[in-house]
Enzyme design. Structure first.
Site, PDB file in Angstrom:
ATOM      1  N   GLY A  52       0.867  -1.178   0.000  1.00 47.58           N
ATOM      2  CA  GLY A  52       0.000   0.000   0.000  1.00 47.58           C
ATOM      3  C   GLY A  52       0.901   1.225   0.000  1.00 47.58           C
ATOM      4  O   GLY A  52       1.824   1.325   0.827  1.00 47.58           O
ATOM      5  N   ALA A  53       0.622   2.157  -0.942  1.00 44.29           N
ATOM      6  CA  ALA A  53       1.570   3.254  -1.183  1.00 44.29           C
ATOM      7  C   ALA A  53       1.978   4.028   0.083  1.00 44.29           C
ATOM      8  O   ALA A  53       3.179   4.174   0.365  1.00 44.29           O
ATOM      9  CB  ALA A  53       1.005   4.186  -2.250  1.00 44.29           C
ATOM     10  N   ARG A  94      10.446  -1.041  -4.533  1.00 48.29           N
ATOM     11  CA  ARG A  94       9.257  -1.150  -5.398  1.00 48.29           C
ATOM     12  C   ARG A  94       9.195   0.101  -6.287  1.00 48.29           C
ATOM     13  O   ARG A  94       9.382   1.208  -5.785  1.00 48.29           O
ATOM     14  CB  ARG A  94       7.973  -1.300  -4.591  1.00 48.29           C
ATOM     15  CG  ARG A  94       7.854  -2.663  -3.892  1.00 48.29           C
ATOM     16  CD  ARG A  94       6.447  -2.949  -3.425  1.00 48.29           C
ATOM     17  NE  ARG A  94       5.572  -3.390  -4.486  1.00 48.29           N
ATOM     18  CZ  ARG A  94       4.250  -3.528  -4.327  1.00 48.29           C
ATOM     19  NH1 ARG A  94       3.678  -3.238  -3.171  1.00 48.29           N
ATOM     20  NH2 ARG A  94       3.502  -3.947  -5.337  1.00 48.29           N
ATOM     21  N   ASP A 240      -1.450   4.563  -6.601  1.00 53.68           N
ATOM     22  CA  ASP A 240      -0.005   4.452  -6.332  1.00 53.68           C
ATOM     23  C   ASP A 240       0.782   5.607  -6.915  1.00 53.68           C
ATOM     24  O   ASP A 240       1.858   5.948  -6.424  1.00 53.68           O
ATOM     25  CB  ASP A 240       0.537   3.129  -6.868  1.00 53.68           C
ATOM     26  CG  ASP A 240       0.100   2.000  -5.962  1.00 53.68           C
ATOM     27  OD1 ASP A 240      -1.046   1.536  -6.110  1.00 53.68           O
ATOM     28  OD2 ASP A 240       0.880   1.633  -5.069  1.00 53.68           O
ATOM     29  N   ASN A 250      -2.843   2.261 -10.301  1.00 49.70           N
ATOM     30  CA  ASN A 250      -3.307   1.555  -9.102  1.00 49.70           C
ATOM     31  C   ASN A 250      -3.283   0.064  -9.414  1.00 49.70           C
ATOM     32  O   ASN A 250      -2.947  -0.349 -10.532  1.00 49.70           O
ATOM     33  CB  ASN A 250      -4.713   2.029  -8.715  1.00 49.70           C
ATOM     34  CG  ASN A 250      -5.118   1.508  -7.346  1.00 49.70           C
ATOM     35  OD1 ASN A 250      -4.376   1.679  -6.367  1.00 49.70           O
ATOM     36  ND2 ASN A 250      -6.273   0.868  -7.235  1.00 49.70           N
ATOM     37  N   LYS A 251      -3.626  -0.729  -8.434  1.00 48.35           N
ATOM     38  CA  LYS A 251      -3.554  -2.188  -8.551  1.00 48.35           C
ATOM     39  C   LYS A 251      -4.160  -2.704  -9.860  1.00 48.35           C
ATOM     40  O   LYS A 251      -5.204  -2.224 -10.295  1.00 48.35           O
ATOM     41  CB  LYS A 251      -4.274  -2.798  -7.338  1.00 48.35           C
ATOM     42  CG  LYS A 251      -4.339  -4.294  -7.277  1.00 48.35           C
ATOM     43  CD  LYS A 251      -2.987  -4.979  -7.435  1.00 48.35           C
ATOM     44  CE  LYS A 251      -1.944  -4.500  -6.437  1.00 48.35           C
ATOM     45  NZ  LYS A 251      -0.567  -4.867  -6.837  1.00 48.35           N
TER      46      LYS A 251
HETATM   47  O1  MRU Z   1       0.774  -4.107  -4.524  1.00 50.10           O
HETATM   48  P1  MRU Z   1       0.116  -3.336  -3.416  1.00 50.10           P
HETATM   49  O2  MRU Z   1      -0.708  -4.203  -2.519  1.00 50.10           O
HETATM   50  O3  MRU Z   1       1.094  -2.468  -2.662  1.00 50.10           O
HETATM   51  O4  MRU Z   1      -0.893  -2.341  -4.183  1.00 50.10           O
HETATM   52  C1  MRU Z   1      -1.638  -1.448  -3.400  1.00 50.10           C
HETATM   53  C2  MRU Z   1      -2.574  -0.601  -4.162  1.00 50.10           C
HETATM   54  O5  MRU Z   1      -2.663  -0.680  -5.368  1.00 50.10           O
HETATM   55  C3  MRU Z   1      -3.347   0.426  -3.377  1.00 50.10           C
HETATM   56  O6  MRU Z   1      -4.591   0.663  -3.956  1.00 50.10           O
HETATM   57  C4  MRU Z   1      -2.566   1.749  -3.309  1.00 50.10           C
HETATM   58  O7  MRU Z   1      -1.240   1.537  -2.955  1.00 50.10           O
HETATM   59  C5  MRU Z   1      -3.193   2.699  -2.344  1.00 50.10           C
HETATM   60  S1  MRU Z   1      -3.071   2.171  -0.655  1.00 50.10           S
HETATM   61  C6  MRU Z   1      -3.842   3.389   0.277  1.00 50.10           C
END
Ligand code: MRU
Length: 349
Positions: A52-53, A94, A240, A250-251
């Site tokens: 999560g960012a 990352r 992100d 985003n994801k």
């Molecule tokens: O690969 P991840 O689990 O780090 O991806 C997370 C996401 O895509 C979230 O939507 C994003 O980081 C926002 S978290 C508040």
């Protein structure tokens, strides 16, 4: 029910070490791990123990402060050289979430005026603590702003986990749900499982259940049918990295949902703090997209589900073009309409 603090903080600072909630073990086990070295921190970010960012940024900030605390350099100049190299190392953990480099840059900036190595070490720790504390308030504000868009009884679809455990507290896309009871607004959440690593199925459902929020799990390929059959009112996702024109990484799977929202004529909201904007990039074409280990796709829980030798493409994020985004909800307000000029004026302030 109000937000009860039943959801544990995912990142905790303890002066000698950092404690993380190991998100790879959820929901079956609630395990906390102690990190003492910068290598531990790098590995925890890369392997998604913390994800999560905003949470990645907070963890990296503590990781840099933790490492710098033990530097033996006595001159500030040597201290800064070592800090720069550790910063680069952590930044490589990352590539997509810009909060990582944003937080590390803030730490480096915090020692600009330090007059001694000891003062610099203290400043780094204080800055990391400040980043975490600020993020909690920022997320609360995002939640308050998002709630102005939701009416009582709304059914809202989300993907991945942009929740409390992905931030200092509350989350971004999940913040309105955590705050909804305080406002007497009942919301129904539909959580998309989020293949391949299942942040929706494992983390979002777990987190919302802890807070007593009405949540229903679907698989990713059920989204269109669910929007049609259940009458989903809105989609809300985290981010992100958001570029100067509003394109949003985003994801993986977020872009699909934005297309569906457009087709069904329902709003598609992105919830994100200012720390997730990268206005140095013109558009989403410039965002580095992380590609992860093929085993995330060929295996589930360590068990192979695809034939040996198959080729795999495993991008962890996608980019939703600005034209599919109804609004971006930030701590400073809601951006809508011409996102590019809204973002420009926000960052000129
Ligand atoms: O690969 P991840 O689990 O780090 O991806 C997370 C996401 O895509 C979230 O939507 C994003 O980081 C926002 S978290 C508040």
């Amino acid at each position: 029910m109000t937000y009860t603090k039943k959801v544990p903080q995912s990142v905790q600072w303890h002066e000698t070490h950092l404690t993380l909630l190991d998100q790879t073990k959820l929901p079956l086990e609630t395990v906390f791990i102690d990190l003492f070295t910068i290598e531990d921190v790098w590995e925890s970010i890369t392997s998604l123990k913390v994800r999560g960012a905003p949470a990645i940024g907070i963890t990296a900030a503590y990781g840099l402060a933790l490492s710098a605390k033990d530097y033996e350099e006595t001159s500030l100049q040597d201290f800064k050289i070592k800090l720069h190299s550790d910063k680069e190392y952590l930044a490589s953990s990352r590539p997509t979430a810009v909060n990582l480099i944003w937080a590390l840059n803030r730490l480096v900036g915090s020692i600009e005026d330090s007059t001694s190595v000891n003062e610099a070490k203290t400043n780094l720790i204080h800055e990391a603590i400040r980043i975490q504390a600020e993020d909690e308030e920022v997320c609360r504000q995002i939640g308050e702003n998002a709630l102005t868009l939701f009416k009582d009884g709304f059914k809202v679809l989300t993907i991945c986990n942009a929740g409390s455990i992905a931030t200092a507290r509350y989350g971004t896309a999940l913040a309105p749900f955590h705050l909804s009871a305080q406002h007497g607004i009942n919301l129904e959440v539909y959580a998309s499982e989020t293949r391949p690593v299942l942040q929706g199925a494992r983390l979002t459902t777990w987190e919302l259940l802890q807070s007593g929020i009405d949540v229903t799990l679907i698989t990713d390929n059920m989204a269109a049918h669910t929007i049609a059959e259940k009458g989903i009112d809105a989609i809300i996702v985290g981010a992100d990295r958001i570029t100067a024109n509003g394109d949003t990484a985003n994801k993986i799977g977020t872009f699909n949902l934005a297309i569906l929202a457009n087709t069904f004529g329902i709003p598609f909201y992105v919830a994100a703090p200012l720390s997730t904007f990268d206005v140095s990039l013109e558009s989403g074409k410039d965002i580095p997209i992380e590609e992860r280990n093929p085993e995330e796709v060929t295996h589930v829980n360590g068990v192979r589900i695809a034939p040996e030798g198959v080729q795999v493409y495993n991008p962890a994020f996608d980019v939703t073009p600005n034209k599919l985004i109804t609004a971006i909800i930030t701590e400073k307000g809601i951006l809508q309409g011409d996102l590019q000029s809204e973002i420009k004026s926000l960052f000129e302030k």
